[in-house]
Design a protein around this motif. Structure first.
Motif, PDB file in Angstrom:
ATOM      1  N   GLY A 147      39.988  75.744  31.159  1.00 49.15           N
ATOM      2  CA  GLY A 147      40.742  75.442  32.368  1.00 49.15           C
ATOM      3  C   GLY A 147      41.012  73.962  32.507  1.00 49.15           C
ATOM      4  N   PRO A 148      41.797  73.582  33.513  1.00 49.30           N
ATOM      5  CA  PRO A 148      42.182  72.180  33.694  1.00 49.30           C
ATOM      6  C   PRO A 148      41.059  71.332  34.256  1.00 49.30           C
ATOM      7  CG  PRO A 148      43.090  73.520  35.453  1.00 49.30           C
ATOM      8  CD  PRO A 148      42.433  74.471  34.503  1.00 49.30           C
ATOM      9  N   ILE A 149      41.073  70.063  33.865  1.00 47.14           N
ATOM     10  CA  ILE A 149      40.146  69.050  34.381  1.00 47.14           C
ATOM     11  C   ILE A 149      41.002  67.868  34.835  1.00 47.14           C
ATOM     12  CG2 ILE A 149      38.227  67.513  33.865  1.00 47.14           C
ATOM     13  CD1 ILE A 149      37.399  70.382  33.843  1.00 47.14           C
ATOM     14  N   PRO A 150      41.311  67.773  36.121  1.00 40.59           N
ATOM     15  CA  PRO A 150      42.147  66.660  36.603  1.00 40.59           C
ATOM     16  C   PRO A 150      41.340  65.360  36.662  1.00 40.59           C
ATOM     17  CG  PRO A 150      41.482  68.028  38.437  1.00 40.59           C
ATOM     18  CD  PRO A 150      40.987  68.721  37.200  1.00 40.59           C
ATOM     19  N   LEU A 151      41.974  64.274  36.273  1.00 41.34           N
ATOM     20  CA  LEU A 151      41.317  62.966  36.274  1.00 41.34           C
ATOM     21  C   LEU A 151      42.342  61.895  36.585  1.00 41.34           C
ATOM     22  CD1 LEU A 151      38.909  61.076  35.714  1.00 41.34           C
ATOM     23  CD2 LEU A 151      39.562  61.109  33.295  1.00 41.34           C
ATOM     24  N   GLN A 152      42.003  61.063  37.536  1.00 39.49           N
ATOM     25  CA  GLN A 152      42.842  59.915  37.869  1.00 39.49           C
ATOM     26  C   GLN A 152      42.092  58.647  37.471  1.00 39.49           C
ATOM     27  OE1 GLN A 152      43.657  59.333  42.028  1.00 39.49           O
ATOM     28  NE2 GLN A 152      45.232  57.797  41.652  1.00 39.49           N
ATOM     29  N   VAL A 153      42.645  57.928  36.505  1.00 39.96           N
ATOM     30  CA  VAL A 153      42.061  56.662  36.040  1.00 39.96           C
ATOM     31  C   VAL A 153      42.785  55.519  36.751  1.00 39.96           C
ATOM     32  CG1 VAL A 153      41.470  55.248  34.048  1.00 39.96           C
ATOM     33  CG2 VAL A 153      41.575  57.737  33.816  1.00 39.96           C
ATOM     34  N   LYS A 154      42.038  54.741  37.512  1.00 40.41           N
ATOM     35  CA  LYS A 154      42.626  53.682  38.325  1.00 40.41           C
ATOM     36  C   LYS A 154      42.352  52.315  37.716  1.00 40.41           C
ATOM     37  CE  LYS A 154      41.811  56.286  42.612  1.00 40.41           C
ATOM     38  NZ  LYS A 154      41.157  56.251  43.936  1.00 40.41           N
ATOM     39  N   GLU A 155      43.210  51.390  38.017  1.00 36.40           N
ATOM     40  CA  GLU A 155      42.950  50.007  37.640  1.00 36.40           C
ATOM     41  C   GLU A 155      41.747  49.493  38.432  1.00 36.40           C
ATOM     42  OE1 GLU A 155      44.166  48.233  35.366  1.00 36.40           O
ATOM     43  OE2 GLU A 155      45.995  49.278  34.768  1.00 36.40           O
ATOM     44  N   PRO A 156      40.788  48.860  37.778  1.00 36.28           N
ATOM     45  CA  PRO A 156      39.593  48.413  38.507  1.00 36.28           C
ATOM     46  C   PRO A 156      39.912  47.291  39.477  1.00 36.28           C
ATOM     47  CG  PRO A 156      39.572  47.576  36.257  1.00 36.28           C
ATOM     48  CD  PRO A 156      40.739  48.513  36.348  1.00 36.28           C
ATOM     49  N   MET A 157      39.225  47.312  40.606  1.00 39.89           N
ATOM     50  CA  MET A 157      39.365  46.225  41.560  1.00 39.89           C
ATOM     51  C   MET A 157      38.543  45.042  41.061  1.00 39.89           C
ATOM     52  SD  MET A 157      39.370  47.959  45.314  1.00 39.89           S
ATOM     53  CE  MET A 157      39.986  46.391  45.933  1.00 39.89           C
ATOM     54  N   PRO A 158      39.119  43.858  40.965  1.00 39.24           N
ATOM     55  CA  PRO A 158      38.383  42.719  40.400  1.00 39.24           C
ATOM     56  C   PRO A 158      37.210  42.312  41.275  1.00 39.24           C
ATOM     57  CG  PRO A 158      40.471  41.998  41.362  1.00 39.24           C
ATOM     58  CD  PRO A 158      40.492  43.495  41.384  1.00 39.24           C
ATOM     59  N   LEU A 159      36.080  42.065  40.613  1.00 37.25           N
ATOM     60  CA  LEU A 159      34.912  41.542  41.315  1.00 37.25           C
ATOM     61  C   LEU A 159      35.081  40.052  41.564  1.00 37.25           C
ATOM     62  CD1 LEU A 159      32.055  43.290  39.304  1.00 37.25           C
ATOM     63  CD2 LEU A 159      32.875  43.919  41.565  1.00 37.25           C
ATOM     64  N   GLN A 160      34.447  39.578  42.611  1.00 41.44           N
ATOM     65  CA  GLN A 160      34.396  38.154  42.919  1.00 41.44           C
ATOM     66  C   GLN A 160      32.953  37.685  42.721  1.00 41.44           C
ATOM     67  OE1 GLN A 160      36.095  37.248  46.747  1.00 41.44           O
ATOM     68  NE2 GLN A 160      37.856  38.613  46.450  1.00 41.44           N
ATOM     69  N   ILE A 161      32.736  36.881  41.668  1.00 41.30           N
ATOM     70  CA  ILE A 161      31.389  36.520  41.237  1.00 41.30           C
ATOM     71  C   ILE A 161      31.235  35.009  41.234  1.00 41.30           C
ATOM     72  CG2 ILE A 161      29.682  36.695  39.402  1.00 41.30           C
ATOM     73  CD1 ILE A 161      30.260  39.336  40.681  1.00 41.30           C
ATOM     74  N   GLN A 162      30.125  34.547  41.787  1.00 41.66           N
ATOM     75  CA  GLN A 162      29.702  33.151  41.662  1.00 41.66           C
ATOM     76  C   GLN A 162      28.571  33.070  40.644  1.00 41.66           C
ATOM     77  OE1 GLN A 162      28.776  32.505  45.896  1.00 41.66           O
ATOM     78  NE2 GLN A 162      30.393  30.971  45.952  1.00 41.66           N
ATOM     79  N   GLY A 163      28.612  32.072  39.789  1.00 40.31           N
ATOM     80  CA  GLY A 163      27.573  31.888  38.793  1.00 40.31           C
ATOM     81  C   GLY A 163      27.079  30.453  38.764  1.00 40.31           C
ATOM     82  N   ARG A 164      25.767  30.266  38.845  1.00 39.09           N
ATOM     83  CA  ARG A 164      25.158  28.934  38.818  1.00 39.09           C
ATOM     84  C   ARG A 164      23.959  28.984  37.871  1.00 39.09           C
ATOM     85  NH1 ARG A 164      29.291  28.510  40.896  1.00 39.09           N
ATOM     86  NH2 ARG A 164      29.857  27.556  42.916  1.00 39.09           N
ATOM     87  N   PHE A 165      24.013  28.136  36.810  1.00 37.38           N
ATOM     88  CA  PHE A 165      22.973  28.175  35.790  1.00 37.38           C
ATOM     89  C   PHE A 165      22.552  26.743  35.466  1.00 37.38           C
ATOM     90  CE2 PHE A 165      25.693  31.839  35.379  1.00 37.38           C
ATOM     91  CZ  PHE A 165      24.798  32.892  35.329  1.00 37.38           C
ATOM     92  N   ASP A 166      21.247  26.522  35.442  1.00 37.72           N
ATOM     93  CA  ASP A 166      20.715  25.198  35.171  1.00 37.72           C
ATOM     94  C   ASP A 166      20.249  25.039  33.736  1.00 37.72           C
ATOM     95  OD1 ASP A 166      21.006  23.379  37.194  1.00 37.72           O
ATOM     96  OD2 ASP A 166      18.861  23.041  37.446  1.00 37.72           O
ATOM     97  N   ALA A 167      20.321  26.112  32.951  1.00 37.16           N
ATOM     98  CA  ALA A 167      19.926  26.034  31.545  1.00 37.16           C
ATOM     99  C   ALA A 167      20.924  26.850  30.742  1.00 37.16           C
ATOM    100  CB  ALA A 167      18.502  26.561  31.341  1.00 37.16           C
ATOM    101  N   PRO A 168      21.696  26.235  29.862  1.00 36.55           N
ATOM    102  CA  PRO A 168      22.689  27.004  29.089  1.00 36.55           C
ATOM    103  C   PRO A 168      21.997  28.010  28.183  1.00 36.55           C
ATOM    104  CG  PRO A 168      22.469  24.787  28.226  1.00 36.55           C
ATOM    105  CD  PRO A 168      21.661  24.809  29.487  1.00 36.55           C
ATOM    106  N   SER A 169      22.607  29.187  28.066  1.00 40.14           N
ATOM    107  CA  SER A 169      22.039  30.233  27.208  1.00 40.14           C
ATOM    108  C   SER A 169      23.179  31.106  26.702  1.00 40.14           C
ATOM    109  CB  SER A 169      21.025  31.089  27.976  1.00 40.14           C
ATOM    110  OG  SER A 169      21.660  31.847  28.976  1.00 40.14           O
ATOM    111  N   PHE A 170      22.923  31.738  25.566  1.00 41.71           N
ATOM    112  CA  PHE A 170      23.902  32.674  25.028  1.00 41.71           C
ATOM    113  C   PHE A 170      24.044  33.903  25.930  1.00 41.71           C
ATOM    114  CE2 PHE A 170      22.595  30.380  21.128  1.00 41.71           C
ATOM    115  CZ  PHE A 170      23.832  29.893  20.753  1.00 41.71           C
TER     116      PHE A 170
END
Length: 537
Positions: A185-208
């Motif tokens: 039987g059918p399996i309906p699926l709607q794939v949507k464009e993701p809503m962009p997250l708003q992220i702040q990043g603060r790092f005192d030690a560089p790392s991979f």
């Protein structure tokens, strides 16, 4: 009993004064009031039983529906009705023994964001051996296969990663051991464009690790405000391409928090209390006393002799990701207000969190995920998606469509709901009448409207104030007969339980009328008041 006791005491007091008429009045008044309050029901001569039979498609005649409203008990044959139909009927006791039949339950999301894995789970009753589940594209190409089930099982699942954002109708197929189709039987699926997250990043030690996380977020179209300290006077900054009006989270490493002065740390915690989750990468933590003092988090060093045993392992999309724990981590059983938020495949904790007023502080206690950015990039991205889900990060969306019906059918009433916003009605795109959206007591913060689909296929709804239209797939009456049967049986079981909880007033008998007894009580009290007034005069 209390009313009768009070009346008896009053009658005795009047009797001691030889006021026999007053004593009789108070006894009759108390007895009448007691009967009026006792909720006495009269037995009926015979129980009215409505014999109802539903056909294979769940159909029921108008005469049977009217008989249910007049009956005290429903003698039901068949699989019963759907939830929308039972909801319109009064609660009646149900005599029903479901027969043996194959049933299916399909569990899958009807809409996902691009980049998320689609998971389809099919359950069967009774459990059987030697069956398999396949997910097919619209051109009948096999997208995912669960392979043959050797042991007896009642559930199988398949996964698939959609490549594009669009509305599609896939197919699910169940096969037996000989490769013969059991159901499809059918399996309906709607794939949507993701809503962009708003992220702040603060790092005192560089790392991979921080660099790999930055790349994953950037590939996911997140709006980043990123800063990494490379040296005493050197920093790498990435300015957000758009204003961060409502940040979803702030990612920091443990060193950044440890190197802050007390006032800056207080400002960071104040931002967290306002609802912005603070996510700490704990790999470079060094000051356990500060975390205990400022965050109430007890950190313990990892013993070097158990490093291999403590390695966290995750199985994602068929790949095994092994990540060493942070040098300082909380206990496996964290002390309140901290708690374990996630564990790996070996049940070892790797994510801890605590609530902080409207926000949360999250501790990620693993490292070295950057090693999989080259050899297993898809598995790493999916692992971080799961981590984001556990951290409960989501795009800002003030208004949401809700479609509570698991299987809308052509000609059967369904529902469309709106959460948030101020939409008063929903307009079907096929030109039908507008659906008024009304508040429902069982759906908090939502307004819903009923609609009767006139055809199978995708249906679209528009409403003023909604950010985007809604899509709902309507199944044909011939689709998934075993799933329809299972949904009707589940709804009938729920209805029978609801009738039992309600007590089924109709089957308990006719309520004794209280008006005559209330009138007798009133007349006796007026007569007693009149006699007391005459005696005082």
């Amino acid at each position: 009993m209390a009313v009768l006791a009070a009346g008896a005491v009053s009658g005795m007091l009047y009797g001691r004064k030889r006021k026999w008429i007053d004593a009789a009045l108070v006894l009759v008044a108390s007895s009448s009031l007691a009967v009026a309050l006792a909720d006495i029901r009269l037995p009926q001569a015979g129980e009215n039983i409505a014999k109802v039979t539903t056909d294979a498609s769940g159909g029921i005649g108008e005469a049977s529906l009217q008989a249910i409203t007049r009956a005290q008990t429903i003698a039901l044959s068949g699989d019963g009705l759907r939830e929308a139909e039972w909801r319109d009927l009064p609660a009646r006791r149900v005599q029903w023994t479901p027969g043996a039949a194959d049933q299916l339950w399909l569990d899958f999301p009807r809409s996902i964001s691009l980049g998320r894995i689609f998971t389809l789970t099919v359950r069967r009753a009774p459990a059987q051996a030697g069956w398999r589940l396949q997910l097919l594209a619209e051109n009948k190409q096999v997208l995912a296969d669960s392979n043959l089930s050797g042991a007896s099982t009642s559930s199988l699942s398949v996964q698939w990663l959609p490549p594009v954002a669009e509305a599609m109708v896939l197919q699910a197929r169940l096969l037996d051991a000989a490769g013969k189709a059991i159901a499809q039987g059918p399996i309906p699926l709607q794939v949507k464009e993701p809503m962009p997250l708003q992220i702040q990043g603060r790092f005192d030690a560089p790392s991979f690790d921080a660099r790999a996380l930055n790349q994953l977020l950037a590939d996911g179209d997140a709006v980043l405000d990123w800063s990494v300290t490379l040296g005493k006077a050197v920093a790498r900054s990435e300015t957000a391409r758009a204003p961060l009006t409502a940040p979803n989270a702030m990612f920091v490493d443990a060193a950044y928090v440890e190197h802050m002065n007390p006032s800056a740390r207080g400002a960071l915690l104040a931002q967290t209390r306002q609802g912005v989750p603070l996510v700490v990468l704990g790999a470079n933590a060094a000051d356990a006393a500060m975390w205990q003092r400022e965050f109430g988090l007890r950190l313990h060093p990892q013993s070097p002799t158990t490093e291999k045993e403590d390695t966290r392992q995750f199985t994602v999309a068929g790949a095994v990701l092994a990540m060493p724990p942070a040098a300082l981590n909380p206990d496996d059983n964290a002390v309140a207000p901290w708690s374990v938020a996630a564990r790996d495949s070996r049940k070892q904790p790797w994510l801890w969190q605590r609530d902080l007023q409207q926000g949360r502080v999250v501790w990620i206690g693993v490292s070295d995920w950057h090693r999989y950015a080259i050899n297993s990039p898809q598995a790493l991205a999916l692992w971080w998606q799961g981590a984001m889900d556990k951290i409960a990060l989501a795009g800002v969306q003030k208004t949401i469509w809700r479609m509570p019906d698991p299987m809308p059918l052509q000609g059967l009433r369904s529902e469309v709901c709106v959460e948030g916003g101020a939409a008063a009605s929903a307009q079907p795109a096929d030109g039908g009448p507008a659906l008024p959206l009304l508040a429902r007591a069982d759906k908090a913060d939502s307004r819903c409207g009923a609609w009767w689909p006139r055809r199978a296929g995708w249906m679209r709804f528009d409403a003023a104030g909604m950010e985007a239209p809604a899509l709902e797939y309507v199944y044909d009456v011939k689709d998934w007969p075993a799933w329809q049967r299972a949904l009707r049986r589940d709804a009938t079981t729920t209805y029978a339980a609801r009738a039992a909880r309600a007590g089924d007033v109709a089957s308990a008998g006719r309520l004794l009328p209280i008006a005559p007894f209330a009138l007798a009580f009133t007349l006796c009290m007026l007569g007693l008041w009149y006699r007391e007034s005459r005696q005082r005069q």
